[in-house]
Design a protein around this motif. Sequence first.
Motif, PDB file in Angstrom:
ATOM      1  N   LYS A  43      12.452  -1.538   3.548  1.00 43.93           N
ATOM      2  CA  LYS A  43      12.933  -0.302   4.164  1.00 43.93           C
ATOM      3  C   LYS A  43      11.841   0.437   4.948  1.00 43.93           C
ATOM      4  O   LYS A  43      12.112   0.916   6.062  1.00 43.93           O
ATOM      5  CB  LYS A  43      13.512   0.618   3.082  1.00 43.93           C
ATOM      6  N   PRO A  44      10.613   0.571   4.431  1.00 46.68           N
ATOM      7  CA  PRO A  44       9.592   1.262   5.228  1.00 46.68           C
ATOM      8  C   PRO A  44       9.318   0.579   6.564  1.00 46.68           C
ATOM      9  O   PRO A  44       9.079   1.253   7.574  1.00 46.68           O
ATOM     10  CB  PRO A  44       8.357   1.223   4.319  1.00 46.68           C
ATOM     11  N   TRP A 148       3.408  10.441   3.718  1.00 50.27           N
ATOM     12  CA  TRP A 148       4.684  10.405   3.020  1.00 50.27           C
ATOM     13  C   TRP A 148       4.476   9.736   1.671  1.00 50.27           C
ATOM     14  O   TRP A 148       3.356   9.383   1.317  1.00 50.27           O
ATOM     15  CB  TRP A 148       5.743   9.669   3.844  1.00 50.27           C
ATOM     16  N   THR A 149       5.537   9.589   0.923  1.00 43.52           N
ATOM     17  CA  THR A 149       5.387   9.004  -0.402  1.00 43.52           C
ATOM     18  C   THR A 149       6.423   7.931  -0.677  1.00 43.52           C
ATOM     19  O   THR A 149       7.592   8.069  -0.311  1.00 43.52           O
ATOM     20  CB  THR A 149       5.474  10.073  -1.508  1.00 43.52           C
ATOM     21  N   MET A 150       5.957   6.868  -1.299  1.00 46.42           N
ATOM     22  CA  MET A 150       6.882   5.946  -1.934  1.00 46.42           C
ATOM     23  C   MET A 150       7.473   6.651  -3.152  1.00 46.42           C
ATOM     24  O   MET A 150       6.943   7.666  -3.615  1.00 46.42           O
ATOM     25  CB  MET A 150       6.150   4.673  -2.351  1.00 46.42           C
ATOM     26  N   PRO A 151       8.573   6.144  -3.685  1.00 49.23           N
ATOM     27  CA  PRO A 151       9.181   6.787  -4.858  1.00 49.23           C
ATOM     28  C   PRO A 151       8.256   6.755  -6.068  1.00 49.23           C
ATOM     29  O   PRO A 151       7.199   6.118  -6.045  1.00 49.23           O
ATOM     30  CB  PRO A 151      10.438   5.934  -5.098  1.00 49.23           C
ATOM     31  N   PRO A 152       8.657   7.438  -7.146  1.00 44.99           N
ATOM     32  CA  PRO A 152       7.817   7.478  -8.339  1.00 44.99           C
ATOM     33  C   PRO A 152       7.444   6.080  -8.822  1.00 44.99           C
ATOM     34  O   PRO A 152       8.243   5.147  -8.762  1.00 44.99           O
ATOM     35  CB  PRO A 152       8.701   8.190  -9.371  1.00 44.99           C
ATOM     36  N   GLN A 153       6.225   5.973  -9.301  1.00 41.41           N
ATOM     37  CA  GLN A 153       5.733   4.704  -9.831  1.00 41.41           C
ATOM     38  C   GLN A 153       6.112   4.593 -11.306  1.00 41.41           C
ATOM     39  O   GLN A 153       5.861   5.509 -12.093  1.00 41.41           O
ATOM     40  CB  GLN A 153       4.219   4.622  -9.659  1.00 41.41           C
ATOM     41  N   THR A 235       3.333   8.648 -11.204  1.00 48.15           N
ATOM     42  CA  THR A 235       2.788   9.219  -9.971  1.00 48.15           C
ATOM     43  C   THR A 235       3.745   8.919  -8.836  1.00 48.15           C
ATOM     44  O   THR A 235       4.612   8.055  -8.936  1.00 48.15           O
ATOM     45  CB  THR A 235       1.416   8.610  -9.566  1.00 48.15           C
ATOM     46  N   MET A 236       3.535   9.610  -7.727  1.00 52.43           N
ATOM     47  CA  MET A 236       4.164   9.229  -6.477  1.00 52.43           C
ATOM     48  C   MET A 236       3.213   8.262  -5.769  1.00 52.43           C
ATOM     49  O   MET A 236       2.065   8.089  -6.180  1.00 52.43           O
ATOM     50  CB  MET A 236       4.437  10.458  -5.618  1.00 52.43           C
ATOM     51  N   GLY A 237       3.685   7.614  -4.711  1.00 50.38           N
ATOM     52  CA  GLY A 237       2.864   6.621  -4.012  1.00 50.38           C
ATOM     53  C   GLY A 237       2.448   7.115  -2.638  1.00 50.38           C
ATOM     54  O   GLY A 237       3.145   6.909  -1.644  1.00 50.38           O
ATOM     55  N   HIS A 238       1.298   7.791  -2.562  1.00 48.48           N
ATOM     56  CA  HIS A 238       0.823   8.428  -1.333  1.00 48.48           C
ATOM     57  C   HIS A 238       0.563   7.388  -0.237  1.00 48.48           C
ATOM     58  O   HIS A 238      -0.245   6.486  -0.398  1.00 48.48           O
ATOM     59  CB  HIS A 238      -0.464   9.197  -1.647  1.00 48.48           C
ATOM     60  N   GLN A 239       1.253   7.553   0.895  1.00 52.18           N
ATOM     61  CA  GLN A 239       1.115   6.662   2.045  1.00 52.18           C
ATOM     62  C   GLN A 239       0.621   7.458   3.250  1.00 52.18           C
ATOM     63  O   GLN A 239       0.963   8.633   3.406  1.00 52.18           O
ATOM     64  CB  GLN A 239       2.467   6.035   2.402  1.00 52.18           C
ATOM     65  N   MET A 240      -0.146   6.794   4.110  1.00 55.20           N
ATOM     66  CA  MET A 240      -0.583   7.434   5.353  1.00 55.20           C
ATOM     67  C   MET A 240      -0.430   6.478   6.526  1.00 55.20           C
ATOM     68  O   MET A 240      -0.627   5.274   6.386  1.00 55.20           O
ATOM     69  CB  MET A 240      -2.055   7.858   5.271  1.00 55.20           C
ATOM     70  N   MET A 241      -0.105   7.037   7.667  1.00 57.05           N
ATOM     71  CA  MET A 241      -0.108   6.320   8.932  1.00 57.05           C
ATOM     72  C   MET A 241      -1.431   6.647   9.623  1.00 57.05           C
ATOM     73  O   MET A 241      -1.773   7.818   9.790  1.00 57.05           O
ATOM     74  CB  MET A 241       1.081   6.773   9.790  1.00 57.05           C
ATOM     75  N   LEU A 242      -2.183   5.622   9.999  1.00 58.82           N
ATOM     76  CA  LEU A 242      -3.515   5.809  10.568  1.00 58.82           C
ATOM     77  C   LEU A 242      -3.553   5.388  12.030  1.00 58.82           C
ATOM     78  O   LEU A 242      -2.874   4.444  12.430  1.00 58.82           O
ATOM     79  CB  LEU A 242      -4.542   4.981   9.787  1.00 58.82           C
ATOM     80  N   VAL A 243      -4.393   6.077  12.821  1.00 63.74           N
ATOM     81  CA  VAL A 243      -4.566   5.757  14.237  1.00 63.74           C
ATOM     82  C   VAL A 243      -6.060   5.681  14.538  1.00 63.74           C
ATOM     83  O   VAL A 243      -6.828   6.563  14.132  1.00 63.74           O
ATOM     84  CB  VAL A 243      -3.925   6.828  15.146  1.00 63.74           C
ATOM     85  N   GLY A 267       7.574  12.539   9.206  1.00 61.12           N
ATOM     86  CA  GLY A 267       7.209  12.663   7.799  1.00 61.12           C
ATOM     87  C   GLY A 267       8.415  12.902   6.906  1.00 61.12           C
ATOM     88  O   GLY A 267       8.647  12.168   5.928  1.00 61.12           O
ATOM     89  N   PRO A 268       9.243  13.923   7.198  1.00 61.94           N
ATOM     90  CA  PRO A 268      10.444  14.149   6.387  1.00 61.94           C
ATOM     91  C   PRO A 268      11.416  12.972   6.408  1.00 61.94           C
ATOM     92  O   PRO A 268      12.116  12.725   5.422  1.00 61.94           O
ATOM     93  CB  PRO A 268      11.070  15.396   7.035  1.00 61.94           C
ATOM     94  N   LYS A 269      11.464  12.231   7.517  1.00 55.89           N
ATOM     95  CA  LYS A 269      12.363  11.077   7.586  1.00 55.89           C
ATOM     96  C   LYS A 269      11.911   9.980   6.627  1.00 55.89           C
ATOM     97  O   LYS A 269      12.735   9.341   5.960  1.00 55.89           O
ATOM     98  CB  LYS A 269      12.427  10.537   9.017  1.00 55.89           C
ATOM     99  N   TYR A 270      10.605   9.741   6.566  1.00 55.40           N
ATOM    100  CA  TYR A 270      10.095   8.741   5.625  1.00 55.40           C
ATOM    101  C   TYR A 270      10.380   9.169   4.188  1.00 55.40           C
ATOM    102  O   TYR A 270      10.798   8.356   3.354  1.00 55.40           O
ATOM    103  CB  TYR A 270       8.594   8.537   5.824  1.00 55.40           C
ATOM    104  N   ASN A 271      10.160  10.442   3.876  1.00 54.41           N
ATOM    105  CA  ASN A 271      10.415  10.911   2.516  1.00 54.41           C
ATOM    106  C   ASN A 271      11.900  10.854   2.172  1.00 54.41           C
ATOM    107  O   ASN A 271      12.269  10.510   1.044  1.00 54.41           O
ATOM    108  CB  ASN A 271       9.876  12.328   2.341  1.00 54.41           C
ATOM    109  N   ALA A 272      12.759  11.185   3.137  1.00 54.89           N
ATOM    110  CA  ALA A 272      14.204  11.107   2.895  1.00 54.89           C
ATOM    111  C   ALA A 272      14.632   9.662   2.664  1.00 54.89           C
ATOM    112  O   ALA A 272      15.444   9.373   1.770  1.00 54.89           O
ATOM    113  CB  ALA A 272      14.966  11.711   4.078  1.00 54.89           C
TER     114      ALA A 272
END
Length: 336
Positions: A43-44, A148-153, A235-243, A267-272
Amino acid sequence: MRKFRSGLSGVLSFGVAVGILASTAAAQEFEWRYFTYFPANDKPTQLTRAFAQDVEAATDGRLKITIFTAGELPYKAADVVRSVATNQVQMGDVAVGFASGDVPELNVLSMPFLCTSFEEFEAAASEIAPTVAAVMQEKFDIVAGVQWTMPPQNLWLNREIASLDEISGLKVRTWNPEQVEMIKLLGGSPVSITSAEVIPALERRTIDGAITSALSANDWRAYDIVKTGYMVNMTMGHQMMLVNGEEFGKLPEDIQTILRGKFAEWGPKYNAMSQENEQLARKNLGDNGVNLVTPSKDDMDKAGAALQPLWQTWAEQNGKTGRTLLDAAMKVCGPA
């Protein structure tokens, strides 16, 4: 007259050519490569493709981002920061836990039982964003994009368990240092393997369990092997988009502005996406025979008491940045 017309035609042709060149220069196209460590059909990855298409449309085709997924380039999840910093790819996805070798001081949201819901994560991510951006810029000349975050671990095991005490003696796949310490404190043995190795290892019983989200467990079809999901929401799964910072700096100001706007918009779209698909994944796992166990309050209290000291130890080990980030996160997460 013919000579005049011929000369005029040449002048007009030259003028048209100059105009085309000027127009092309003004509308210069940039082609970037984006590596995501997620598999092609996860999905991501689907959402990241949509993000790239949106950026291309918003810039009238001037910034084209091609997505490469797990296995299409010779990188693993832990390689993303270095790959972006050295401009092997211009953009990339990173799980902050996987990047703990490069930026251990940013891993605050991986503290067990600190932020344990989507709402807490979003509030904490907003609090820590300026510090995260400054660290990535200073250490790697990287622009931090969507956070954004992946769902709870949670814990996914190839056996039945009903309480936290039963983790003692089990071999559990972990994917960041904080999870390693957590499993040790709970009496288990942490194991480090790649995402692709998890299901075969569970099937061969070289590990007893793995820490991941319901979303990933479902995408991996873990329900063919897994018996229990121990839904501790550690925990939640902290994700980042890097440039890559240098490549970002080459973009005209209007495209930079558009791209930053898209970071905020997506950001909100990824979390949703993450939240919606977490619920669907949990349902499908349950429908396919996985027993989703909700820990007792006593188990949660026991885990919290055992693991909260890790937060302070982590902050001490990561200096001023670690302390700043932990204090910021604790404003909105953790015990009241």
